[in-house]
Motif scaffolding. Structure first.
Motif, PDB file in Angstrom:
ATOM      1  N   GLY A 221      73.287  40.164 -21.768  1.00 44.50           N
ATOM      2  CA  GLY A 221      74.454  39.493 -22.307  1.00 44.50           C
ATOM      3  C   GLY A 221      74.741  38.191 -21.584  1.00 44.50           C
ATOM      4  N   VAL A 222      74.217  37.103 -22.097  1.00 47.02           N
ATOM      5  CA  VAL A 222      74.494  35.787 -21.520  1.00 47.02           C
ATOM      6  C   VAL A 222      75.794  35.266 -22.132  1.00 47.02           C
ATOM      7  CG1 VAL A 222      73.662  33.425 -21.249  1.00 47.02           C
ATOM      8  CG2 VAL A 222      72.038  35.339 -21.229  1.00 47.02           C
ATOM      9  N   ASN A 223      76.651  34.709 -21.289  1.00 48.35           N
ATOM     10  CA  ASN A 223      77.947  34.227 -21.752  1.00 48.35           C
ATOM     11  C   ASN A 223      78.205  32.841 -21.164  1.00 48.35           C
ATOM     12  OD1 ASN A 223      80.896  33.870 -21.995  1.00 48.35           O
ATOM     13  ND2 ASN A 223      80.849  35.998 -22.716  1.00 48.35           N
TER      14      ASN A 223
ATOM     15  N   GLU B 286      62.432  47.383 -24.126  1.00 54.36           N
ATOM     16  CA  GLU B 286      63.489  47.920 -24.991  1.00 54.36           C
ATOM     17  C   GLU B 286      64.790  47.163 -24.748  1.00 54.36           C
ATOM     18  OE1 GLU B 286      63.368  50.687 -27.385  1.00 54.36           O
ATOM     19  OE2 GLU B 286      61.354  49.862 -27.242  1.00 54.36           O
ATOM     20  N   PHE B 287      64.810  45.895 -25.115  1.00 54.55           N
ATOM     21  CA  PHE B 287      65.998  45.093 -24.855  1.00 54.55           C
ATOM     22  C   PHE B 287      66.358  44.233 -26.057  1.00 54.55           C
ATOM     23  CE2 PHE B 287      62.373  42.630 -23.275  1.00 54.55           C
ATOM     24  CZ  PHE B 287      62.571  41.393 -23.900  1.00 54.55           C
ATOM     25  N   LYS B 288      67.623  43.891 -26.137  1.00 54.36           N
ATOM     26  CA  LYS B 288      68.141  42.924 -27.097  1.00 54.36           C
ATOM     27  C   LYS B 288      68.933  41.891 -26.309  1.00 54.36           C
ATOM     28  CE  LYS B 288      71.704  46.343 -27.993  1.00 54.36           C
ATOM     29  NZ  LYS B 288      73.003  46.466 -28.603  1.00 54.36           N
ATOM     30  N   VAL B 289      69.202  40.751 -26.921  1.00 59.05           N
ATOM     31  CA  VAL B 289      69.778  39.636 -26.182  1.00 59.05           C
ATOM     32  C   VAL B 289      70.933  39.020 -26.963  1.00 59.05           C
ATOM     33  CG1 VAL B 289      69.298  37.435 -25.028  1.00 59.05           C
ATOM     34  CG2 VAL B 289      67.493  39.152 -25.214  1.00 59.05           C
ATOM     35  N   ALA B 290      71.961  38.600 -26.230  1.00 59.08           N
ATOM     36  CA  ALA B 290      73.062  37.826 -26.807  1.00 59.08           C
ATOM     37  C   ALA B 290      73.269  36.568 -25.981  1.00 59.08           C
ATOM     38  CB  ALA B 290      74.341  38.654 -26.826  1.00 59.08           C
ATOM     39  N   VAL B 291      73.575  35.468 -26.638  1.00 60.84           N
ATOM     40  CA  VAL B 291      73.933  34.222 -25.951  1.00 60.84           C
ATOM     41  C   VAL B 291      75.264  33.751 -26.534  1.00 60.84           C
ATOM     42  CG1 VAL B 291      71.706  33.386 -25.119  1.00 60.84           C
ATOM     43  CG2 VAL B 291      72.284  33.064 -27.521  1.00 60.84           C
ATOM     44  N   LYS B 292      76.340  34.309 -26.041  1.00 61.94           N
ATOM     45  CA  LYS B 292      77.647  34.114 -26.651  1.00 61.94           C
ATOM     46  C   LYS B 292      78.423  32.961 -26.017  1.00 61.94           C
ATOM     47  CE  LYS B 292      78.411  38.906 -28.126  1.00 61.94           C
ATOM     48  NZ  LYS B 292      79.386  40.013 -28.125  1.00 61.94           N
ATOM     49  N   ALA B 293      79.277  32.379 -26.838  1.00 65.29           N
ATOM     50  CA  ALA B 293      80.208  31.352 -26.377  1.00 65.29           C
ATOM     51  C   ALA B 293      81.428  31.410 -27.270  1.00 65.29           C
ATOM     52  CB  ALA B 293      79.568  29.965 -26.428  1.00 65.29           C
ATOM     53  N   SER B 294      82.568  30.939 -26.762  1.00 65.98           N
ATOM     54  CA  SER B 294      83.771  30.901 -27.597  1.00 65.98           C
ATOM     55  C   SER B 294      83.754  29.697 -28.534  1.00 65.98           C
ATOM     56  CB  SER B 294      85.029  30.866 -26.724  1.00 65.98           C
ATOM     57  OG  SER B 294      85.006  29.733 -25.873  1.00 65.98           O
ATOM     58  N   ASP B 295      82.933  28.721 -28.224  1.00 65.06           N
ATOM     59  CA  ASP B 295      82.764  27.548 -29.077  1.00 65.06           C
ATOM     60  C   ASP B 295      81.719  27.871 -30.146  1.00 65.06           C
ATOM     61  OD1 ASP B 295      81.057  24.944 -29.668  1.00 65.06           O
ATOM     62  OD2 ASP B 295      83.076  24.289 -29.126  1.00 65.06           O
ATOM     63  N   VAL B 296      82.120  27.780 -31.396  1.00 61.78           N
ATOM     64  CA  VAL B 296      81.234  28.157 -32.503  1.00 61.78           C
ATOM     65  C   VAL B 296      79.947  27.344 -32.501  1.00 61.78           C
ATOM     66  CG1 VAL B 296      80.989  28.235 -35.019  1.00 61.78           C
ATOM     67  CG2 VAL B 296      83.109  28.995 -33.953  1.00 61.78           C
ATOM     68  N   PHE B 297      80.053  26.035 -32.326  1.00 65.06           N
ATOM     69  CA  PHE B 297      78.878  25.168 -32.390  1.00 65.06           C
ATOM     70  C   PHE B 297      77.905  25.469 -31.255  1.00 65.06           C
ATOM     71  CE2 PHE B 297      82.391  22.862 -34.359  1.00 65.06           C
ATOM     72  CZ  PHE B 297      81.851  22.598 -35.608  1.00 65.06           C
ATOM     73  N   LEU B 298      78.444  25.719 -30.061  1.00 57.79           N
ATOM     74  CA  LEU B 298      77.610  26.042 -28.904  1.00 57.79           C
ATOM     75  C   LEU B 298      76.881  27.357 -29.126  1.00 57.79           C
ATOM     76  CD1 LEU B 298      76.584  25.805 -26.018  1.00 57.79           C
ATOM     77  CD2 LEU B 298      78.834  26.568 -25.200  1.00 57.79           C
TER      78      LEU B 298
END
Length: 365
Positions: free
Chosen positions: A128-130, A168-180
């Motif tokens: 979970g990258v944030n 056995e992994f999944k990945v997220a690269v989340k941000a509160s900025d929609v465009f980012l």
């Protein structure tokens, strides 16, 4: 076309490949209180959650996790920050997946221990990258959170897992900025073949967060990116689940429950459309069978919309409204009986659809 990805298992739920896009949420009760957490999990299950995440910030939480996992009907993801030992305890307690953040989990040695625990217990891992907690060296390198920084963080952590022969992994690269967030996911989707977990993090309250999530998550899904998602709202977790399904329904990716087509209402309305739709949506949450219902206040667009839905109602004069079944005018209903009448029709239609779906299965046996 959906982006090709490897498929992994989160408990008994497949994620990625040709599996349905799954909807997740996260409890907000103290995990150390198993009764309260299980009660909330039940509400999320009823709303349709495929996977549920719980935070494990302390020993008391991981101690309660075994009971929570046993009671849950869906796979449980343990959310881990800062204290890698909580990940080890969560894996032993039966978590189906460990969510770790590369920006705060610690050294490579600690990651190694987490991977070993996951292997030993058959856990998946979600990287979970944030944007709000990127590693210091990446912030120094790029100056601020940007798509390249999020993707580099994800790739670094993917390498840590792959170097330890863990896939056995999944990945997220989340941000509160929609465009980012959207740009980061687009870049990551081209660089890896693992399943991607979508989300606009810290999206906001129910209305604002729903809009941001629908734009960001919907944009990615439209272009075939995404295998599982969470709508992050400052709202109850079961509401996150409902919004997640509404996004999938709007894109025709996955259907669950009643899809309501309704007008915004105007002076022509023959009944109070807004209050009627609110009441129907609240009282039809128990319907899981995919079907459509149109609720239109007058005859301008009502008949046309009703022809395209399983059940429809169009407002008429003197409190007398037309009911459509399978697109055909069928009978009238009075104001006082309308809501209860529609609910009975929807329940009967759902039972009819379910019975029809069961017949081929019985014949196949």
């Amino acid at each position: 076309m959906r982006r090709p990805s490897r498929q992994i298992m989160v408990g008994n739920v497949p994620v990625g490949g040709d599996a349905p896009v799954t909807v997740q949420t996260m409890t907000n009760t103290p995990t150390s209180d198993p009764r309260a957490t299980i009660d909330q999990i039940r509400r999320c299950e009823e709303a349709g959650a495929d996977i549920i995440r719980v935070s494990c910030p302390d020993v008391e939480s991981t101690a309660a996790l075994k009971q929570i996992v046993r009671a849950s009907r869906v796979p449980i993801v343990a959310d881990i920050h800062f204290h890698y030992k909580r990940a080890l305890e969560a894996a032993d307690a039966g978590a189906a997946c460990l969510r770790i953040n590369p920006g705060n989990i610690g050294s490579a040695e600690r990651v190694n221990e987490v991977v070993n625990a996951a292997k030993a217990n058959g856990c998946a891992i979600r990287i979970g990258v944030n944007a709000g907690s990127l590693e210091k060296d990446l912030l120094e390198k790029y100056g601020e959170p940007c798509p390249e920084a999020l993707v580099e963080s994800a790739l670094d952590h993917i390498k840590l897992l792959q170097d330890r022969d863990f896939h056995e992994f999944k990945v997220a690269v989340k941000a509160s900025d929609v465009f980012l967030a959207v740009a980061a996911y687009q870049q990551l989707a081209e660089a890896v073949d693992c399943p991607l977990h979508l989300g606009i993090t810290e999206a906001g309250g129910f209305v604002g967060g729903t809009v941001k999530s629908a734009i960001g998550i919907g944009n990615l899904l439209w272009f075939g990116i995404g295998d599982t998602l969470r709508v992050s709202l400052s709202a109850e977790p079961e509401e996150e689940v409902r919004v997640g399904f509404e996004i999938l329904k709007a894109l025709g990716i996955r259907n669950r429950g009643v899809r309501v087509v309704s007008c915004p209402s105007c002076a022509r309305q023959g009944f109070d459309v807004i209050r009627t739709v609110q009441a129907l949506e609240e009282r039809l949450t128990h319907i899981r069978t995919p079907m459509s219902l149109s609720v239109l206040g007058c005859v301008v667009n009502g008949p046309g919309e009703a022809r395209e839905t399983d059940i429809g109602i169009t407002g008429g004069g003197n409190g007398k409204h037309m009911v459509y079944l399978s697109g055909v005018t069928d009978h009238h209903v009075q104001d006082a009986d309308m809501i209860d009448h529609i609910i009975r029709l929807v329940e009967a239609k759902a039972a009819e659809i379910e019975a029809a779906n069961e017949q081929p299965a019985v014949a196949a046996e």
